[in-house]
Design a protein around this motif. Structure first.
Motif, short mmCIF file in Angstrom:
data_model
loop_
_atom_site.label_atom_id
_atom_site.label_comp_id
_atom_site.label_asym_id
_atom_site.label_seq_id
_atom_site.Cartn_x
_atom_site.Cartn_y
_atom_site.Cartn_z
N LEU A 131 0.87 -1.19 0.00
CA LEU A 131 0.00 0.00 0.00
C LEU A 131 0.90 1.22 0.00
N ASP A 132 0.44 2.32 -0.60
CA ASP A 132 1.20 3.54 -0.38
C ASP A 132 0.57 4.28 0.81
N ALA A 133 1.25 5.32 1.24
CA ALA A 133 0.84 6.00 2.47
C ALA A 133 -0.56 6.60 2.36
N ALA A 134 -0.89 7.16 1.20
CA ALA A 134 -2.22 7.77 1.03
C ALA A 134 -3.31 6.71 1.09
N GLU A 135 -3.07 5.55 0.50
CA GLU A 135 -4.05 4.46 0.56
C GLU A 135 -4.24 3.98 2.00
N PHE A 136 -3.12 3.91 2.72
CA PHE A 136 -3.18 3.52 4.13
C PHE A 136 -4.06 4.49 4.91
N LEU A 137 -3.84 5.79 4.71
CA LEU A 137 -4.64 6.79 5.41
C LEU A 137 -6.11 6.70 5.03
N THR A 138 -6.38 6.46 3.75
CA THR A 138 -7.76 6.34 3.29
C THR A 138 -8.49 5.21 4.00
N ILE A 139 -7.85 4.05 4.05
CA ILE A 139 -8.46 2.88 4.69
C ILE A 139 -8.65 3.13 6.18
N LEU A 140 -7.61 3.63 6.82
CA LEU A 140 -7.67 3.80 8.27
C LEU A 140 -8.70 4.84 8.66
N ARG A 141 -8.76 5.95 7.92
CA ARG A 141 -9.73 6.98 8.26
C ARG A 141 -11.15 6.50 8.00
N THR A 142 -11.35 5.67 6.97
CA THR A 142 -12.69 5.15 6.66
C THR A 142 -13.18 4.21 7.75
N HIS A 143 -12.32 3.35 8.22
CA HIS A 143 -12.74 2.30 9.16
C HIS A 143 -12.46 2.64 10.63
N ASP A 144 -11.70 3.70 10.89
CA ASP A 144 -11.45 4.12 12.28
C ASP A 144 -11.36 5.65 12.31
N PRO A 145 -12.49 6.33 12.18
CA PRO A 145 -12.49 7.79 12.03
C PRO A 145 -12.00 8.56 13.24
N ASP A 146 -11.94 7.92 14.40
CA ASP A 146 -11.56 8.65 15.62
C ASP A 146 -10.08 8.56 15.96
N LEU A 147 -9.34 7.69 15.29
CA LEU A 147 -7.93 7.52 15.60
C LEU A 147 -7.13 8.71 15.09
N PRO A 148 -6.38 9.41 15.95
CA PRO A 148 -5.58 10.56 15.48
C PRO A 148 -4.49 10.12 14.51
N LEU A 149 -4.37 10.85 13.41
CA LEU A 149 -3.38 10.57 12.39
C LEU A 149 -2.50 11.79 12.18
N VAL A 150 -1.20 11.57 12.08
CA VAL A 150 -0.24 12.64 11.82
C VAL A 150 0.59 12.24 10.61
N ALA A 151 0.68 13.13 9.62
CA ALA A 151 1.47 12.87 8.43
C ALA A 151 2.82 13.55 8.55
N ALA A 152 3.87 12.90 8.04
CA ALA A 152 5.21 13.47 8.04
C ALA A 152 5.63 13.71 6.60
N ALA A 153 6.01 14.94 6.29
CA ALA A 153 6.37 15.29 4.92
C ALA A 153 7.62 16.16 4.91
N GLY A 154 8.48 15.86 3.97
CA GLY A 154 9.70 16.65 3.82
C GLY A 154 9.82 17.18 2.41
N PRO A 155 11.02 17.62 2.03
CA PRO A 155 11.23 18.10 0.66
C PRO A 155 10.86 17.01 -0.35
N GLY A 156 10.08 17.39 -1.33
CA GLY A 156 9.70 16.43 -2.36
C GLY A 156 8.43 15.67 -2.07
N SER A 157 7.82 15.90 -0.91
CA SER A 157 6.59 15.17 -0.58
C SER A 157 5.44 16.12 -0.25
N ALA A 158 5.43 17.28 -0.90
CA ALA A 158 4.37 18.26 -0.66
C ALA A 158 3.01 17.72 -1.08
#
Length: 272
Positions: free
Chosen positions: A90-117
Motif C-alpha cells: 500500500l502507499d501512504a495515502a491508501e493507508f490513510l484512506t483505509i484507516l480513516r474510513t474504518h477508524d475515524p476517531d484515531l488521530p493521524l499525523v502525516a510526516a512530509a519533507g522536501p519532495g513530498s508536498a
C-alpha cells in the motif's frame, strides 16, 4: 491499491474491528504512557527518532509497510499513528484512506519533507490532524503527540537535550558538553543555561531571565544575582570576560546567547 489486496482487506475488515475492540476493552493502553505507531520506511529516521525518545513515556512501534501497519493498528491500540510518505503493498495515502474510513476517531499525523508536498496535501484532505516536518524534530513532535494522549496531563515528558553543535545541554541532569567535554553545573546555572540555549540568538531582558529561572522569587531577586550567575557561566564556557562571545551584554536590554565558532590558532611562524 491492488484488487487482491483490496479484497483481502475487505474480508478482514470485521476481524480488524474485533481485534481493535478487544484491545481497547482489555485496556491495551498503559496509564501515563503514549502508544505511537510509526509507519516509516527510512530506517535511519526511525533509529534517530527512537534514540531521541529513549527514556520518554512513549512506546513507539515502527512499521515499514503500511499494509502490515493496518494489522498493527488492530492489535496494539495506538493512541496516535504517524505516517511518512511512500509505502510497499500500500502507499501512504491508501493507508490513510483505509484507516480513516474504518477508524475515524484515531488521530493521524502525516510526516512530509522536501519532495513530498503532494503527500502533505493529500494527507490533510484525508483527515490527518497535523503535518510535521520530515526528518523528524523530536522536541516538537513529542509535544504534538502528547496532545493526542487520552489524558495528556498524565503523560510526563522528560526534557530533551538541546544540541547546538559545539554545545549540548542535558535535558534533566545539570550538566552540559562543550566540544565533547562534560561540565557539571549547579542547579540554578543549569536552568539559566538551558533558558539561554533554548533561545539562542534572542536578546533576553533581565526581568525575563529572573522570572524564568527564579520564578516568583525573580521579582525580589537582586539583579546582581543574575550578573553573578552569568559571570560563572561565562567562565565555565571559557568566555573572555573583556570580550565575551557566548553571553553578550546588550546595553539597556539584557543578554544575548550565541554559540561561537571554535577559535583557530594560526601556526607559529619562525622567521629565518
Amino acid at each position: 491499491m491492488s484488487g487482491l489486496l483490496t479484497q483481502g482487506w475487505e474480508s478482514d475488515n470485521s476481524q480488524f474491528h474485533a481485534r481493535r475492540r478487544a484491545c481497547l476493552s482489555a485496556g491495551g493502553r498503559r496509564a501515563g504512557r503514549l502508544a505511537v505507531l510509526l509507519v516509516e520506511r527510512d530506517t535511519d529516521l526511525v533509529r534517530e527518532l527512537l534514540d531521541a525518545m529513549a527514556g520518554q513515556p512513549v512506546e513507539v512501534r515502527a512499521c515499514a509497510d503500511p499494509a502490515e501497519a493496518l494489522l498493527q493498528v488492530g492489535r496494539t491500540c495506538p493512541d496516535v499513528v504517524v505516517v511518512g510518505p511512500g509505502g510497499g503493498r500500500l502507499d501512504a495515502a491508501e493507508f490513510l484512506t483505509i484507516l480513516r474510513t474504518h477508524d475515524p476517531d484515531l488521530p493521524l499525523v502525516a510526516a512530509a519533507g522536501p519532495g513530498s508536498a503532494d503527500f502533505a496535501v493529500r494527507a490533510t484532505e484525508l483527515g490527518a490532524a497535523a503535518v510535521v516536518p520530515r526528518p523528524y524534530r523530536p522536541r516538537e513532535l513529542l509535544r504534538l503527540l502528547r496532545s493526542f494522549a487520552p489524558r495528556p496531563d498524565q503523560v510526563d515528558l522528560r526534557p530533551l537535550p538541546i544540541d547546538l553543535g559545539r554545545l549540548r545541554v542535558d535535558g534533566a541532569v545539570p550538566q552540559f558538553w562543550l566540544d565533547g567535554r562534560t561540565v557539571p553545573l549547579p542547579p540554578m546555572e543549569f536552568l539559566l543555561l538551558r533558558y539561554f540555549a533554548e533561545r539562542a540568538g534572542a536578546v533576553l531582558t533581565r526581568k525575563e531571565l529572573l522570572q524564568a529561572v527564579w520564578g516568583d522569587r525573580g521579582a525580589a531577586t537582586h539583579s546582581n544575582t543574575l550578573s553573578v550567575h552569568v559571570l560563572r557561566l561565562r567562565k565555565r564556557l571559557g568566555d573572555d570576560e573583556a570580550d565575551p562571545r557566548w553571553i553578550k551584554a546588550v546595553r539597556g536590554l539584557g543578554y544575548q546567547f550565541t554559540v561561537p565558532e571554535p577559535e583557530t590558532r594560526s601556526p607559529d611562524v619562525h622567521p629565518r
